[in-house]
Design a protein around this motif. Structure first.
Motif, mmCIF file in Angstrom:
data_model
loop_
_atom_site.group_PDB
_atom_site.id
_atom_site.type_symbol
_atom_site.label_atom_id
_atom_site.label_comp_id
_atom_site.label_asym_id
_atom_site.label_seq_id
_atom_site.Cartn_x
_atom_site.Cartn_y
_atom_site.Cartn_z
ATOM 1 N N PRO A 183 -6.385 -8.366 3.856
ATOM 2 C CA PRO A 183 -7.121 -7.441 2.993
ATOM 3 C C PRO A 183 -8.426 -6.950 3.631
ATOM 4 O O PRO A 183 -8.899 -5.870 3.330
ATOM 5 N N GLU A 184 -8.982 -7.742 4.550
ATOM 6 C CA GLU A 184 -10.249 -7.365 5.214
ATOM 7 C C GLU A 184 -10.052 -6.291 6.272
ATOM 8 O O GLU A 184 -11.024 -5.716 6.768
ATOM 9 N N ASP A 185 -8.806 -6.036 6.677
ATOM 10 C CA ASP A 185 -8.543 -5.112 7.778
ATOM 11 C C ASP A 185 -8.571 -3.659 7.271
ATOM 12 O O ASP A 185 -7.549 -3.095 6.855
ATOM 13 N N GLU A 186 -9.770 -3.061 7.322
ATOM 14 C CA GLU A 186 -9.950 -1.723 6.726
ATOM 15 C C GLU A 186 -8.982 -0.693 7.301
ATOM 16 O O GLU A 186 -8.404 0.097 6.565
ATOM 17 N N LYS A 187 -8.824 -0.718 8.628
ATOM 18 C CA LYS A 187 -7.987 0.311 9.256
ATOM 19 C C LYS A 187 -6.543 0.199 8.776
ATOM 20 O O LYS A 187 -5.933 1.178 8.357
ATOM 21 N N LYS A 188 -6.007 -1.026 8.820
ATOM 22 C CA LYS A 188 -4.596 -1.203 8.443
ATOM 23 C C LYS A 188 -4.381 -0.925 6.945
ATOM 24 O O LYS A 188 -3.377 -0.331 6.556
ATOM 25 N N VAL A 189 -5.340 -1.371 6.122
ATOM 26 C CA VAL A 189 -5.189 -1.146 4.673
ATOM 27 C C VAL A 189 -5.279 0.354 4.378
ATOM 28 O O VAL A 189 -4.485 0.907 3.605
ATOM 29 N N SER A 190 -6.215 1.046 5.041
ATOM 30 C CA SER A 190 -6.373 2.488 4.815
ATOM 31 C C SER A 190 -5.139 3.238 5.296
ATOM 32 O O SER A 190 -4.632 4.138 4.613
ATOM 33 N N ASP A 191 -4.629 2.865 6.476
ATOM 34 C CA ASP A 191 -3.412 3.500 7.007
ATOM 35 C C ASP A 191 -2.243 3.296 6.046
ATOM 36 O O ASP A 191 -1.456 4.207 5.804
ATOM 37 N N MET A 192 -2.159 2.089 5.520
ATOM 38 C CA MET A 192 -1.067 1.776 4.585
ATOM 39 C C MET A 192 -1.091 2.765 3.411
ATOM 40 O O MET A 192 -0.045 3.285 3.014
ATOM 41 N N CYS A 193 -2.291 3.034 2.886
ATOM 42 C CA CYS A 193 -2.400 3.977 1.756
ATOM 43 C C CYS A 193 -2.088 5.391 2.210
ATOM 44 O O CYS A 193 -1.348 6.114 1.538
ATOM 45 N N GLU A 194 -2.631 5.776 3.350
ATOM 46 C CA GLU A 194 -2.439 7.158 3.822
ATOM 47 C C GLU A 194 -0.986 7.453 4.162
ATOM 48 O O GLU A 194 -0.510 8.567 3.994
ATOM 49 N N LYS A 195 -0.287 6.436 4.659
ATOM 50 C CA LYS A 195 1.118 6.642 5.047
ATOM 51 C C LYS A 195 2.070 6.517 3.857
ATOM 52 O O LYS A 195 3.286 6.531 4.030
ATOM 53 N N GLY A 196 1.501 6.319 2.663
ATOM 54 C CA GLY A 196 2.358 6.240 1.472
ATOM 55 C C GLY A 196 3.154 4.955 1.387
ATOM 56 O O GLY A 196 4.221 4.913 0.772
ATOM 57 N N LEU A 197 2.624 3.874 2.004
ATOM 58 C CA LEU A 197 3.348 2.591 1.954
ATOM 59 C C LEU A 197 2.941 1.758 0.739
ATOM 60 O O LEU A 197 3.479 0.684 0.497
ATOM 61 N N ALA A 198 1.924 2.244 0.008
ATOM 62 C CA ALA A 198 1.490 1.526 -1.194
ATOM 63 C C ALA A 198 1.300 2.555 -2.303
ATOM 64 O O ALA A 198 0.185 2.896 -2.679
ATOM 65 N N LEU A 199 2.415 3.061 -2.823
ATOM 66 C CA LEU A 199 2.337 4.078 -3.878
ATOM 67 C C LEU A 199 2.114 3.383 -5.215
ATOM 68 O O LEU A 199 2.944 2.588 -5.654
ATOM 69 N N VAL A 200 0.951 3.674 -5.809
ATOM 70 C CA VAL A 200 0.600 3.002 -7.059
ATOM 71 C C VAL A 200 0.721 3.988 -8.215
ATOM 72 O O VAL A 200 0.265 5.130 -8.124
ATOM 73 N N ASP A 201 1.354 3.521 -9.280
ATOM 74 C CA ASP A 201 1.468 4.362 -10.470
ATOM 75 C C ASP A 201 1.434 3.469 -11.708
ATOM 76 O O ASP A 201 1.572 2.244 -11.593
ATOM 77 N N VAL A 202 1.239 4.081 -12.854
ATOM 78 C CA VAL A 202 1.329 3.307 -14.099
ATOM 79 C C VAL A 202 2.261 4.041 -15.048
ATOM 80 O O VAL A 202 2.357 5.266 -14.999
ATOM 81 N N LYS A 203 2.969 3.256 -15.859
ATOM 82 C CA LYS A 203 3.730 3.866 -16.941
ATOM 83 C C LYS A 203 3.457 3.007 -18.181
ATOM 84 O O LYS A 203 2.767 1.977 -18.086
ATOM 85 N N PHE A 204 3.986 3.439 -19.308
ATOM 86 C CA PHE A 204 3.666 2.718 -20.537
ATOM 87 C C PHE A 204 4.926 2.299 -21.257
ATOM 88 O O PHE A 204 5.863 3.087 -21.392
ATOM 89 N N LYS A 205 4.942 1.009 -21.658
ATOM 90 C CA LYS A 205 6.083 0.484 -22.399
ATOM 91 C C LYS A 205 5.494 -0.121 -23.667
ATOM 92 O O LYS A 205 4.614 -1.009 -23.568
ATOM 93 N N ASP A 206 5.910 0.363 -24.813
ATOM 94 C CA ASP A 206 5.334 -0.061 -26.094
ATOM 95 C C ASP A 206 3.807 0.052 -26.042
ATOM 96 O O ASP A 206 3.091 -0.877 -26.471
ATOM 97 N N ASP A 207 3.327 1.124 -25.465
ATOM 98 C CA ASP A 207 1.887 1.415 -25.352
ATOM 99 C C ASP A 207 1.129 0.453 -24.439
ATOM 100 O O ASP A 207 -0.092 0.455 -24.412
ATOM 101 N N MET A 208 1.853 -0.408 -23.724
ATOM 102 C CA MET A 208 1.182 -1.318 -22.786
ATOM 103 C C MET A 208 1.416 -0.820 -21.363
ATOM 104 O O MET A 208 2.514 -0.391 -21.025
ATOM 105 N N GLN A 209 0.365 -0.946 -20.532
ATOM 106 C CA GLN A 209 0.485 -0.471 -19.155
ATOM 107 C C GLN A 209 1.434 -1.335 -18.326
ATOM 108 O O GLN A 209 1.358 -2.561 -18.335
ATOM 109 N N VAL A 210 2.303 -0.660 -17.604
ATOM 110 C CA VAL A 210 3.147 -1.319 -16.612
ATOM 111 C C VAL A 210 2.670 -0.768 -15.277
ATOM 112 O O VAL A 210 2.570 0.447 -15.104
#
Ligand code: DC
Length: 231
Positions: free
Chosen positions: A57-84
């Motif tokens: 987690p401390e590796d800024e370059k690798k973590v940033s690259d991971m996000c930029e390359k779309g390897l950590a796509l984060v989203d939320v949806k709702f089930k019975d009004d609770m966040q998934v």
């Protein structure tokens, strides 16, 4: 179904770890029939993605690259009004609650590319619907124009004790001293980081819940909402 003329409600709740943001936001959301967005869960998903890929987690370059390359796509949806919370389409709502993921989330949240990515997602969610959104930078960065802003706090000991009781009630082995140390470390990281640190927005209402019951804390927030939206 809300009427088309219902106001677009935006409530920003910020505060340190275990200040009661999640449980209070859930209760407010229920009362107002709006969604609660837990933005910490989104940082946790990025922390989890890094750990799963064997990236420190401390590796800024690798973590940033991971996000930029779309390897950590984060989203939320709702089930019975609770966040998934979704990571690359997988429901990780339970996996992100592990204690080590909290610290990983706090670490990856220091990096501007991670923040930029998630802040964009959070703004897009809030644009579509009424929300109460909790995190560290909601009133200052994500939704600076939110009409209701609350900064929740409580002493470190009170917060550690709440967390201790919460874990015990779930049957999880917990040690108060370790919890307090972890909490102080995350407070330090979250408030001292260079990019969008945890701080109270100038126009936020400070609510110290150290000596308040859950019910009184909830009422204090609802009073603020009522003053602005007449709800
Ligand atoms: O709310 P939480 O403890 O689940 O959040 C995990 C970490 O994510 C927290 O230590 C700091 C970071 N975070 C952030 O930087 N900005 C947010 N809006 C929400 C969380």
């Amino acid at each position: 179904m809300k009427s088309p003329s219902a106001p677009h409600i935006l409530i920003a709740i910020d505060g340190p770890v275990s200040s009661g943001k999640t449980s209070l936001s859930n209760a407010v959301a229920k009362r107002l029939n709006i969604l609660h967005i837990d933005t910490g869960a989104m940082y946790r998903a990025v922390g989890l993605a890094a750990i799963r890929l064997g990236i420190l987690p401390e590796d800024e370059k690798k973590v940033s690259d991971m996000c930029e390359k779309g390897l950590a796509l984060v989203d939320v949806k709702f089930k019975d009004d609770m966040q998934v919370t979704l990571l690359n389409g997988e429901d990780v709502s339970t996996a992100i609650r592990a204690e080590n993921i909290g610290l990983a989330a706090s670490t990856v949240s220091m990096f501007p590319k991670v923040r930029r990515y998630l802040v964009e997602r959070q703004r897009a969610i809030a644009q579509k619907q009424s929300v109460i959104m909790d995190g560290r930078d909601i009133g200052t960065v994500v939704l600076p124009n939110a009409p209701v802003k609350i900064f929740l706090t409580a002493s470190a000991e009170v917060r550690a004790n709440r967390r201790f009781k919460q874990l015990k009630s779930k049957g999880v082995k917990a040690d108060y001293k370790t919890i307090l140390e972890d909490l102080l470390k995350r407070d330090e990281q979250d408030t001292k980081r260079v990019h969008d640190p945890l701080r109270q927005a100038e126009d936020a209402f400070l609510l110290d819940t150290s000596n308040l019951s859950f019910k009184s804390s909830l009422q204090a927030i609802l009073d603020r909402v009522n003053a602005v939206y007449g709800k």
